[in-house]
Design a protein around this motif. Structure first.
Motif, PDB file in Angstrom:
ATOM      1  N   ARG A 151       0.971 -15.865  40.176  1.00 54.01           N
ATOM      2  CA  ARG A 151       2.561 -15.123  40.934  1.00 54.01           C
ATOM      3  C   ARG A 151       2.050 -13.657  39.882  1.00 54.01           C
ATOM      4  O   ARG A 151       1.678 -13.270  39.322  1.00 54.01           O
ATOM      5  N   GLU A 152       2.853 -12.795  41.284  1.00 53.26           N
ATOM      6  CA  GLU A 152       2.959 -11.500  40.782  1.00 53.26           C
ATOM      7  C   GLU A 152       3.847 -10.918  40.048  1.00 53.26           C
ATOM      8  O   GLU A 152       5.145 -11.221  39.648  1.00 53.26           O
ATOM      9  N   ARG A 153       2.974 -10.252  38.903  1.00 55.09           N
ATOM     10  CA  ARG A 153       3.681  -9.569  38.130  1.00 55.09           C
ATOM     11  C   ARG A 153       3.772  -8.269  37.602  1.00 55.09           C
ATOM     12  O   ARG A 153       3.021  -7.663  37.808  1.00 55.09           O
ATOM     13  N   ARG A 154       5.030  -8.032  37.571  1.00 51.51           N
ATOM     14  CA  ARG A 154       5.434  -5.933  37.655  1.00 51.51           C
ATOM     15  C   ARG A 154       6.526  -5.715  36.952  1.00 51.51           C
ATOM     16  O   ARG A 154       6.759  -6.646  36.094  1.00 51.51           O
ATOM     17  N   LEU A 155       5.820  -4.909  36.005  1.00 53.73           N
ATOM     18  CA  LEU A 155       6.883  -4.458  34.563  1.00 53.73           C
ATOM     19  C   LEU A 155       7.845  -2.762  36.492  1.00 53.73           C
ATOM     20  O   LEU A 155       7.630  -2.659  36.557  1.00 53.73           O
TER      21      LEU A 155
END
Length: 98
Positions: free
Chosen positions: A83-87
């Motif tokens: 899963r792509e995670r972004r702050l």
């Protein structure tokens, strides 16, 4: 005034980031929805690990919030791993009681 953001709604509540307030850390207000999870159709985005920080805070630990802090979350796609995670940081406006 103390704030507690969290990302796990109670049963029957809309998924998203909720916020409760307290003056004494014992009695808390009812949680209010600060930001709903994003529903994009092809894949839903969840907002996890919410934190409120104010760059204008007078101390280096960000213990004081003004009326326009930043809401930091980790945005996670609901698809299969990986899963792509972004702050993500979003400015929010708080209606602070006087």
């Amino acid at each position: 005034m103390r704030f507690q953001p969290w990302d796990r709604p109670r049963r029957g509540e809309r998924p998203g980031t909720y916020l409760a307030t307290s003056k004494d850390l014992l009695a808390w207000s009812q949680p209010v929805l600060l930001m709903a999870d994003l529903e994009t159709g092809s894949s839903d985005l969840r907002q996890l690990y919410p934190s409120l920080l104010d760059p204008a805070a007078p101390d280096r630990n960000f213990q004081v919030l003004g009326p326009h802090p930043l809401l930091f979350t980790v945005e996670v796609g609901a698809g299969r791993p990986p899963r792509e995670r972004r702050l993500v940081a979003r400015q929010v406006t708080l209606g602070l009681p006087r």
